[in-house]
Scaffold this motif. Structure first.
Motif, PDB file in Angstrom:
ATOM      1  N   MET A  83       0.770  -1.178   0.030  1.00 12.98           N
ATOM      2  CA  MET A  83       0.039   0.068  -0.039  1.00 12.98           C
ATOM      3  C   MET A  83       1.014   1.184  -0.095  1.00 12.98           C
ATOM      4  O   MET A  83       2.074   1.144   0.515  1.00 12.98           O
ATOM      5  N   ILE A  84       0.453   2.438  -0.601  1.00 13.50           N
ATOM      6  CA  ILE A  84       0.935   3.661  -0.628  1.00 13.50           C
ATOM      7  C   ILE A  84       0.062   4.416   0.198  1.00 13.50           C
ATOM      8  O   ILE A  84      -1.100   4.551  -0.081  1.00 13.50           O
ATOM      9  N   LEU A  85       0.631   5.451   0.849  1.00 11.31           N
ATOM     10  CA  LEU A  85      -0.057   6.662   1.823  1.00 11.31           C
ATOM     11  C   LEU A  85       0.979   7.706   1.478  1.00 11.31           C
ATOM     12  O   LEU A  85       1.918   7.820   1.953  1.00 11.31           O
ATOM     13  N   PHE A  86       0.093   8.959   1.173  1.00 14.88           N
ATOM     14  CA  PHE A  86       0.876  10.419   1.164  1.00 14.88           C
ATOM     15  C   PHE A  86       0.121  11.047   2.297  1.00 14.88           C
ATOM     16  O   PHE A  86      -1.059  11.283   2.292  1.00 14.88           O
ATOM     17  N   ILE A  87       1.046  11.606   3.396  1.00 13.93           N
ATOM     18  CA  ILE A  87       0.556  12.592   4.188  1.00 13.93           C
ATOM     19  C   ILE A  87       1.247  14.155   4.080  1.00 13.93           C
ATOM     20  O   ILE A  87       2.460  13.968   4.129  1.00 13.93           O
ATOM     21  N   HIS A  88       0.264  14.870   4.061  1.00  9.23           N
ATOM     22  CA  HIS A  88       0.672  16.328   3.823  1.00  9.23           C
ATOM     23  C   HIS A  88       1.144  16.929   5.203  1.00  9.23           C
ATOM     24  O   HIS A  88       1.011  16.506   6.328  1.00  9.23           O
ATOM     25  N   ASP A  89       1.688  18.139   4.951  1.00 12.74           N
ATOM     26  CA  ASP A  89       2.236  18.999   6.083  1.00 12.74           C
ATOM     27  C   ASP A  89       1.159  19.707   6.799  1.00 12.74           C
ATOM     28  O   ASP A  89      -0.058  19.819   6.242  1.00 12.74           O
ATOM     29  N   LYS A 135      -5.889   7.147  12.355  1.00  9.51           N
ATOM     30  CA  LYS A 135      -6.427   7.426  10.996  1.00  9.51           C
ATOM     31  C   LYS A 135      -5.630   6.756  10.112  1.00  9.51           C
ATOM     32  O   LYS A 135      -6.065   6.188   9.073  1.00  9.51           O
ATOM     33  N   VAL A 136      -4.358   6.457  10.390  1.00  9.25           N
ATOM     34  CA  VAL A 136      -3.614   5.659   9.486  1.00  9.25           C
ATOM     35  C   VAL A 136      -4.093   4.317   9.457  1.00  9.25           C
ATOM     36  O   VAL A 136      -3.950   3.570   8.509  1.00  9.25           O
ATOM     37  N   ASP A 137      -4.387   3.651  10.880  1.00  4.97           N
ATOM     38  CA  ASP A 137      -4.910   2.568  10.653  1.00  4.97           C
ATOM     39  C   ASP A 137      -6.060   2.003   9.692  1.00  4.97           C
ATOM     40  O   ASP A 137      -6.223   1.257   9.352  1.00  4.97           O
ATOM     41  N   LYS A 138      -7.017   3.142   9.953  1.00  7.47           N
ATOM     42  CA  LYS A 138      -8.235   3.200   9.302  1.00  7.47           C
ATOM     43  C   LYS A 138      -8.043   3.166   7.702  1.00  7.47           C
ATOM     44  O   LYS A 138      -8.934   2.560   7.044  1.00  7.47           O
ATOM     45  N   PHE A 139      -6.879   3.914   7.445  1.00  7.79           N
ATOM     46  CA  PHE A 139      -6.710   4.069   5.853  1.00  7.79           C
ATOM     47  C   PHE A 139      -6.151   2.489   5.271  1.00  7.79           C
ATOM     48  O   PHE A 139      -6.711   2.200   4.596  1.00  7.79           O
ATOM     49  N   MET A 186      -7.787   7.551  -2.646  1.00  8.78           N
ATOM     50  CA  MET A 186      -7.395   6.262  -2.561  1.00  8.78           C
ATOM     51  C   MET A 186      -5.901   6.159  -1.744  1.00  8.78           C
ATOM     52  O   MET A 186      -5.438   5.279  -1.215  1.00  8.78           O
ATOM     53  N   PHE A 187      -5.542   7.419  -1.863  1.00 14.25           N
ATOM     54  CA  PHE A 187      -3.631   7.452  -1.485  1.00 14.25           C
ATOM     55  C   PHE A 187      -3.458   8.412  -0.397  1.00 14.25           C
ATOM     56  O   PHE A 187      -2.229   8.517  -0.035  1.00 14.25           O
ATOM     57  N   THR A 188      -4.455   9.083   0.051  1.00  9.42           N
ATOM     58  CA  THR A 188      -3.981  10.367   0.902  1.00  9.42           C
ATOM     59  C   THR A 188      -5.111  10.331   2.087  1.00  9.42           C
ATOM     60  O   THR A 188      -6.069   9.747   2.052  1.00  9.42           O
ATOM     61  N   ILE A 189      -4.588  10.753   3.335  1.00  3.26           N
ATOM     62  CA  ILE A 189      -5.167  11.279   4.172  1.00  3.26           C
ATOM     63  C   ILE A 189      -5.252  12.633   4.646  1.00  3.26           C
ATOM     64  O   ILE A 189      -4.275  13.224   4.066  1.00  3.26           O
ATOM     65  N   SER A 190      -6.346  13.412   5.271  1.00  4.57           N
ATOM     66  CA  SER A 190      -6.137  14.782   5.593  1.00  4.57           C
ATOM     67  C   SER A 190      -5.798  14.969   7.253  1.00  4.57           C
ATOM     68  O   SER A 190      -6.114  14.026   8.163  1.00  4.57           O
ATOM     69  N   ILE A 191      -4.797  15.838   7.472  1.00  2.71           N
ATOM     70  CA  ILE A 191      -4.577  16.023   9.011  1.00  2.71           C
ATOM     71  C   ILE A 191      -5.789  16.368   9.562  1.00  2.71           C
ATOM     72  O   ILE A 191      -6.418  17.360   8.962  1.00  2.71           O
ATOM     73  N   PRO A 192      -6.302  16.010  10.841  1.00  4.97           N
ATOM     74  CA  PRO A 192      -7.239  16.524  11.408  1.00  4.97           C
ATOM     75  C   PRO A 192      -7.298  18.051  11.560  1.00  4.97           C
ATOM     76  O   PRO A 192      -6.500  18.639  12.006  1.00  4.97           O
ATOM     77  N   GLY A 193      -8.535  18.708  11.321  1.00  6.63           N
ATOM     78  CA  GLY A 193      -9.099  20.129  11.419  1.00  6.63           C
ATOM     79  C   GLY A 193      -8.655  20.896  10.150  1.00  6.63           C
ATOM     80  O   GLY A 193      -8.610  22.093  10.334  1.00  6.63           O
TER      81      GLY A 193
END
Length: 239
Positions: A1-7, A61-65, A37-44
């Motif tokens: 799996m591939i995940l991108f997490i923003h700043d 949130k990463v676990d749920k992804f 499919m590939f990203t999550i948003s930081i809360p808020g």
């Protein structure tokens, strides 16, 4: 799996051009589908996101992804099986463990997740994030945001201007949209408390070995103030 997490103060949409480049031969996938499919948003970071920004919530949130997107990425790999030049990428999509690309705050989340669940990580690309963040720079930024947060939304809009272009959004623009100073206060405090070396030394020996077995690429610039080249070198020295 591939995940991108923003700043922190950024947007998951900033990853879109990078993800789209990978799928240049598969234009049937919409931008929204790719980001989902590939990203999550930081809360808020969106007005309808009421989850408190804490490291615990981010790791959940990463676990749920992982739970929700594994099948989606695996199906995409099946659809790309006959595409030339994608064999390595298809292998990553089918991997049940994560390859995480993290920028700044997102890089810190990736490293924290690796220390919590090293068995779930294949590799990490940490951009503008080393073993620690500069408390002096973060405190200075927090003071500026505190001053801005006391101004009205209309004043900030006239002063800074608003934009719908995600590539041009700044921390101030997000402050205008969300009027949420606590978001940045919580985020910067999490970054100031982050110390990879201290967290690593608290791990038991078995988990330390697992973390050390994870390939971690650090990308830092000498012009990056929050996470310096020295911070990246210290992370590489630990690993």
């Amino acid at each position: 799996m591939i995940l991108f997490i923003h700043d922190l103060g950024s947007s998951k949409s900033l990853w879109l051009s990078h993800i789209r480049k990978i799928f240049s031969l598969n234009m049937t996938i919409s931008n929204r589908e790719l980001l989902d499919m590939f990203t999550i948003s930081i809360p808020g970071h969106y007005t309808n996101d009421k989850v408190e920004l804490t490291m615990e919530n981010l790791l959940v949130k990463v676990d749920k992804f992982v739970t929700n997107k594994l099948e989606m990425q695996s199906n995409l790999a099946d659809n790309m099986i006959f595409s030339k030049g994608y064999s390595s990428f298809i292998k990553l999509l089918r991997d049940e463990n994560l390859t995480i690309f993290g920028h700044g705050f997102g890089g810190m989340v990736a490293l924290e997740y690796a220390m919590n669940k090293p068995q779930n990580i294949t590799q990490i690309v940490s951009i503008s994030c080393g073993a620690f963040f500069s408390k002096r720079v973060l405190k200075r930024r927090l003071r500026k945001i505190s001053i801005l947060s006391k101004r009205s939304r209309n004043f900030l809009s006239r002063l800074i201007g608003t934009t719908k272009d995600v590539y041009k959004k700044t921390t101030a623009n997000l402050l205008i949209e969300n009027q949420n100073f606590n978001l940045f206060s919580n985020g910067y405090n999490i970054m100031m408390d982050f110390s990879f070396s201290k967290s690593f030394l608290k791990l038991d020996l078995d988990r330390q070995k697992k973390v050390l077995s994870i390939p971690i690429l650090t990308i830092n610039s000498r012009f990056q103030m929050v996470s310096s080249v020295y911070s990246a070198k210290k992370l590489r020295y630990i690993l």
